[in-house]
Design an enzyme around this catalytic site. Structure first.
Site, mmCIF file in Angstrom:
data_model
loop_
_atom_site.group_PDB
_atom_site.id
_atom_site.type_symbol
_atom_site.label_atom_id
_atom_site.label_comp_id
_atom_site.label_asym_id
_atom_site.label_seq_id
_atom_site.Cartn_x
_atom_site.Cartn_y
_atom_site.Cartn_z
ATOM 1 N N GLU A 179 0.277 3.585 1.832
ATOM 2 C CA GLU A 179 0.402 4.011 3.237
ATOM 3 C C GLU A 179 1.821 3.757 3.760
ATOM 4 O O GLU A 179 2.226 4.331 4.765
ATOM 5 C CB GLU A 179 -0.617 3.277 4.112
ATOM 6 C CG GLU A 179 -2.056 3.723 3.889
ATOM 7 C CD GLU A 179 -2.332 5.137 4.387
ATOM 8 O OE1 GLU A 179 -2.016 5.437 5.532
ATOM 9 O OE2 GLU A 179 -2.870 5.931 3.598
ATOM 10 N N LYS A 202 1.657 -3.426 7.480
ATOM 11 C CA LYS A 202 1.853 -3.669 6.053
ATOM 12 C C LYS A 202 3.336 -3.610 5.666
ATOM 13 O O LYS A 202 3.765 -4.223 4.692
ATOM 14 C CB LYS A 202 1.046 -2.657 5.228
ATOM 15 C CG LYS A 202 -0.447 -2.974 5.162
ATOM 16 C CD LYS A 202 -0.728 -4.081 4.158
ATOM 17 C CE LYS A 202 -2.210 -4.321 3.954
ATOM 18 N NZ LYS A 202 -2.493 -5.373 2.961
ATOM 19 N N TYR A 226 -1.695 0.352 10.936
ATOM 20 C CA TYR A 226 -1.967 -0.364 9.678
ATOM 21 C C TYR A 226 -0.720 -0.371 8.799
ATOM 22 O O TYR A 226 -0.293 -1.415 8.293
ATOM 23 C CB TYR A 226 -3.140 0.316 8.951
ATOM 24 C CG TYR A 226 -3.317 -0.113 7.505
ATOM 25 C CD1 TYR A 226 -3.930 -1.326 7.199
ATOM 26 C CD2 TYR A 226 -2.878 0.695 6.448
ATOM 27 C CE1 TYR A 226 -4.108 -1.722 5.871
ATOM 28 C CE2 TYR A 226 -3.046 0.309 5.124
ATOM 29 C CZ TYR A 226 -3.657 -0.905 4.838
ATOM 30 O OH TYR A 226 -3.827 -1.290 3.521
ATOM 31 N N THR A 261 0.802 -1.224 0.000
ATOM 32 C CA THR A 261 0.000 0.000 0.000
ATOM 33 C C THR A 261 0.835 1.274 0.000
ATOM 34 O O THR A 261 1.943 1.308 0.560
ATOM 35 C CB THR A 261 -0.917 0.004 1.241
ATOM 36 O OG1 THR A 261 -1.440 1.324 1.434
ATOM 37 C CG2 THR A 261 -0.195 -0.407 2.513
HETATM 38 P P1 NAP Z 1 -11.600 -4.600 1.978
HETATM 39 O O1 NAP Z 1 -12.737 -4.281 1.074
HETATM 40 O O2 NAP Z 1 -11.572 -4.061 3.355
HETATM 41 O O3 NAP Z 1 -11.493 -6.214 2.060
HETATM 42 C C1 NAP Z 1 -10.687 -6.846 2.992
HETATM 43 C C2 NAP Z 1 -10.875 -8.343 2.876
HETATM 44 O O4 NAP Z 1 -10.053 -9.000 3.860
HETATM 45 C C3 NAP Z 1 -12.326 -8.818 3.140
HETATM 46 O O5 NAP Z 1 -12.626 -9.866 2.266
HETATM 47 C C4 NAP Z 1 -12.237 -9.342 4.569
HETATM 48 O O6 NAP Z 1 -13.194 -10.322 4.884
HETATM 49 C C5 NAP Z 1 -10.847 -9.970 4.530
HETATM 50 N N1 NAP Z 1 -10.321 -10.247 5.864
HETATM 51 C C6 NAP Z 1 -10.103 -9.388 6.880
HETATM 52 N N2 NAP Z 1 -9.625 -10.037 7.954
HETATM 53 C C7 NAP Z 1 -9.551 -11.350 7.626
HETATM 54 C C8 NAP Z 1 -9.152 -12.519 8.302
HETATM 55 N N3 NAP Z 1 -8.735 -12.493 9.570
HETATM 56 N N4 NAP Z 1 -9.180 -13.708 7.636
HETATM 57 C C9 NAP Z 1 -9.632 -13.771 6.353
HETATM 58 N N5 NAP Z 1 -10.025 -12.687 5.658
HETATM 59 C C10 NAP Z 1 -9.995 -11.497 6.290
HETATM 60 O O7 NAP Z 1 -10.210 -4.183 1.290
HETATM 61 P P2 NAP Z 1 -9.886 -3.801 -0.241
HETATM 62 O O8 NAP Z 1 -10.106 -2.349 -0.420
HETATM 63 O O9 NAP Z 1 -10.518 -4.774 -1.135
HETATM 64 O O10 NAP Z 1 -8.298 -3.999 -0.248
HETATM 65 C C11 NAP Z 1 -7.716 -5.267 -0.561
HETATM 66 C C12 NAP Z 1 -6.295 -5.298 -0.034
HETATM 67 O O11 NAP Z 1 -5.526 -4.256 -0.620
HETATM 68 C C13 NAP Z 1 -6.152 -5.094 1.460
HETATM 69 O O12 NAP Z 1 -5.052 -5.893 1.888
HETATM 70 C C14 NAP Z 1 -5.808 -3.628 1.617
HETATM 71 O O13 NAP Z 1 -5.087 -3.427 2.811
HETATM 72 C C15 NAP Z 1 -4.958 -3.417 0.384
HETATM 73 N N6 NAP Z 1 -4.965 -2.075 -0.192
HETATM 74 C C16 NAP Z 1 -6.144 -1.455 -0.492
HETATM 75 C C17 NAP Z 1 -6.119 -0.227 -1.107
HETATM 76 C C18 NAP Z 1 -7.398 0.480 -1.495
HETATM 77 O O14 NAP Z 1 -7.336 1.680 -1.780
HETATM 78 N N7 NAP Z 1 -8.526 -0.217 -1.583
HETATM 79 C C19 NAP Z 1 -4.883 0.379 -1.426
HETATM 80 C C20 NAP Z 1 -3.713 -0.308 -1.115
HETATM 81 C C21 NAP Z 1 -3.760 -1.542 -0.518
HETATM 82 P P3 NAP Z 1 -14.654 -9.927 5.491
HETATM 83 O O15 NAP Z 1 -15.506 -9.541 4.290
HETATM 84 O O16 NAP Z 1 -15.070 -11.180 6.147
HETATM 85 O O17 NAP Z 1 -14.439 -8.768 6.417
HETATM 86 O O1 F7E Z 2 -9.003 8.169 4.101
HETATM 87 C C1 F7E Z 2 -9.264 11.641 5.246
HETATM 88 C C2 F7E Z 2 -8.418 10.679 6.054
HETATM 89 O O2 F7E Z 2 -10.115 6.145 5.044
HETATM 90 C C3 F7E Z 2 -8.432 8.993 3.116
HETATM 91 C C4 F7E Z 2 -7.362 2.058 2.603
HETATM 92 O O3 F7E Z 2 -7.908 1.367 1.506
HETATM 93 O O4 F7E Z 2 -6.176 3.574 1.177
HETATM 94 C C5 F7E Z 2 -7.128 3.504 2.223
HETATM 95 O O5 F7E Z 2 -6.667 4.202 3.382
HETATM 96 C C6 F7E Z 2 -8.092 10.363 3.691
HETATM 97 C C7 F7E Z 2 -7.354 10.309 5.033
HETATM 98 O O6 F7E Z 2 -8.446 5.910 3.160
HETATM 99 C C8 F7E Z 2 -12.630 11.454 6.568
HETATM 100 O O7 F7E Z 2 -7.891 11.333 7.206
HETATM 101 C C9 F7E Z 2 -11.237 13.003 5.977
HETATM 102 O O8 F7E Z 2 -6.322 11.274 5.046
HETATM 103 O O9 F7E Z 2 -10.643 6.843 2.681
HETATM 104 P P1 F7E Z 2 -9.659 6.730 3.754
HETATM 105 P P2 F7E Z 2 -6.915 5.762 3.592
HETATM 106 O O10 F7E Z 2 -6.702 6.040 5.004
HETATM 107 O O11 F7E Z 2 -6.103 6.530 2.609
HETATM 108 C C10 F7E Z 2 -4.881 3.031 1.489
HETATM 109 C C11 F7E Z 2 -3.999 3.137 0.283
HETATM 110 C C12 F7E Z 2 -4.958 1.658 2.064
HETATM 111 O O12 F7E Z 2 -4.031 0.868 1.918
HETATM 112 C C13 F7E Z 2 -6.056 1.381 3.025
HETATM 113 O O13 F7E Z 2 -6.307 -0.023 3.128
HETATM 114 O O14 F7E Z 2 -9.330 11.032 3.956
HETATM 115 N N1 F7E Z 2 -10.635 11.808 5.752
HETATM 116 N N2 F7E Z 2 -12.455 12.805 6.484
HETATM 117 C C14 F7E Z 2 -11.475 10.822 6.100
HETATM 118 N N3 F7E Z 2 -11.355 9.479 6.037
HETATM 119 C C15 F7E Z 2 -12.420 8.737 6.445
HETATM 120 N N4 F7E Z 2 -12.346 7.391 6.360
HETATM 121 N N5 F7E Z 2 -13.565 9.309 6.927
HETATM 122 C C16 F7E Z 2 -13.732 10.665 7.019
HETATM 123 O O15 F7E Z 2 -14.761 11.176 7.460
#
Ligand code: NAP
Ligand code: F7E
Length: 369
Positions: free
Chosen positions: A131, A157, A153, A129
């Site tokens: 992050e 990671k 987090y 990520t």
């Molecule tokens: P998400 O919608 O939150 O999905 C997370 C998945 O992980 C769900 O299927 C969840 O299952 C499963 N999970 C959580 N804890 C588990 C456990 N103990 N055992 C088995 N499964 C478990 O996340 P996403 O947005 O699709 O992201 C996919 C991956 O990419 C994650 O690793 C995230 O950290 C990473 N990532 C995401 C982003 C982004 O912007 N979306 C960016 C960079 C990296 P349940 O449905 O049962 O909760």
């Molecule tokens: O926040 C700000 C918050 O929670 C984005 C995950 O998929 O992407 C995701 O993490 C920004 C942050 O995503 C609110 O402070 C303001 O600066 O949508 P977010 P995230 O933290 O960037 C990365 C790449 C991952 O890997 C993660 O799994 O938005 N923000 N106001 C807020 N955020 C939330 N959630 N809610 C608010 O009300």
């Protein structure tokens, strides 16, 4: 010809659902890990269940034995490790669980592959990520930018990233990371900022919500479309050599800009006034009932102990070596897709609610038995 067999952890999540569709369309046999829950919440993959090449198995990232047994049974040729406690703010409240799943969980997957002697035949993708860049040390960020994780987090990671690299070098395994910047969609979890905004804009336009409360409006992100990003996960595993790649659009916007555009697509023009906790978004154009009303406010509840505020990815390597197009969906299209979806969803939910209310009334009056 050997069959392509993919095992996806996190199959019920946003990315897992799109990746399953993508791999099934390519003829893969797809296996996904689900965990037991008191409510059956498999909305994102419900349309895939029952397809002959799609199989679900109970296992958990915190349970090594379940992973070892499953990898032995499925004999995957590719593993996509997407499972994670993926919410950054929640990781401050549940840091130990986050580390167990997001850090040690990666090690468990790698060891499950080694225990089953599949290290030479199974390729592994790790969902790393942006992050990891956290309190950023340069802008934009590329594969050579130093990491500075800035939440529990991100620290978890970071372990996942390094243990993948370690097993690649120590055991000559084909395992690599996609360092993905934020990617969103109509399937995004409702507490991430983009989906929270698009749902609120739709609900406010429909008269079902009064105000949207957000945290840091100045935070900057490089937002892409999840459907485009899952293709990259696959491309990374098809590459000749195991390498890590930054996946991003190369375009950056603030939370305020996302909010402004989402509300515009919902038919509401906002004007932002004030600063910090006192900033508000007031409706200056739209339906008569909304004009002059404060529809967006800032709340301290959504501020994080440490926040990552300047993410901007440089996808040059992915473009050159994977032939991936980082701009197939523009920022404007992404916001429009999400708002259009949520306006339709709110409308359908409203109708379903009315039907339920009417039905309750009919039942009460004895019209329907
Ligand atoms: P998400 O919608 O939150 O999905 C997370 C998945 O992980 C769900 O299927 C969840 O299952 C499963 N999970 C959580 N804890 C588990 C456990 N103990 N055992 C088995 N499964 C478990 O996340 P996403 O947005 O699709 O992201 C996919 C991956 O990419 C994650 O690793 C995230 O950290 C990473 N990532 C995401 C982003 C982004 O912007 N979306 C960016 C960079 C990296 P349940 O449905 O049962 O909760
Ligand atoms: O926040 C700000 C918050 O929670 C984005 C995950 O998929 O992407 C995701 O993490 C920004 C942050 O995503 C609110 O402070 C303001 O600066 O949508 P977010 P995230 O933290 O960037 C990365 C790449 C991952 O890997 C993660 O799994 O938005 N923000 N106001 C807020 N955020 C939330 N959630 N809610 C608010 O009300």
């Amino acid at each position: 010809m050997n069959k392509n067999i993919a095992l996806i952890t996190g199959v019920t999540g946003q990315d897992g659902s799109y990746l399953s569709e993508f791999l099934l369309a390519k003829g893969y046999e797809v296996h996904g890990i689900i965990r037991r829950s008191s409510v059956d919440y498999r909305e994102r993959i419900a349309h895939l269940e029952g397809q002959p090449n799609f199989h679900l198995h109970y296992a958990d990232m915190t349970d090594s034995m379940s992973l070892v047994k499953l990898v032995g049974k499925v004999q995957p040729t590719e593993i996509y490790n997407l499972a994670a406690q993926s919410h950054v703010q929640v990781s401050f409240d549940a840091p130990e669980f986050t580390a167990d799943v997001d850090a040690t969980g990666v090690l468990r997957v790698l060891e499950a592959v080694r225990t089953n002697h599949l290290e030479k035949t199974c390729r592994i993708y790790q969902a790393s990520t942006s992050e990891l860049y956290g309190k950023v040390e340069e802008v934009p960020q590329n594969e050579k930018t130093p990491f500075h994780p800035y939440s529990p987090y991100a620290v978890a990671k970071l372990y996942g990233f390094w243990i993948i690299k370690e097993y690649r070098e120590a055991y000559d395994m084909f395992c690599c990371s996609g360092i993905l910047f934020n990617h969103e969609s109509e399937r995004r979890g409702e507490t991430f900022v983009t989906r929270k905004i698009t749902l609120a804009a739709a609900r406010i336009a429909a008269g079902l919500q009064d105000c949207l409360y957000l945290g840091n409006l100045d935070s900057l992100r490089d937002w892409g479309y999840a459907k485009d990003y899952v293709e990259c996960m696959w491309l990374i595993l098809q590459h000749e050599t195991p390498e890590d790649f930054v996946i991003a659009t190369g375009v950056q916007h603030s939370v305020r800009e996302f909010t402004d555009l989402a509300f515009r697509y919902a038919g509401i023009k906002l004007e932002f006034k004030g600063e910090g906790l006192h900033e508000t978004g007031v409706c200056v154009d739209g339906s008569a009932e909304l004009i002059g009303k404060t529809l967006v406010r800032v709340s301290e509840d959504f501020y994080r102990p440490t926040d990552v505020v300047n993410l901007w990815g440089d996808p040059t390597k992915a473009k050159a070596e994977l032939g991936w197009n980082p701009q197939s969906t523009s920022f404007e299209d992404l916001v429009r897709i999400m708002v259009t979806h949520d306006m339709a969803k709110v409308k359908a939910d409203k109708v379903a609610g009315e039907v339920r209310t009417n039905l309750a009334e009919y039942l009460e009056k004895g019209i329907v038995k």
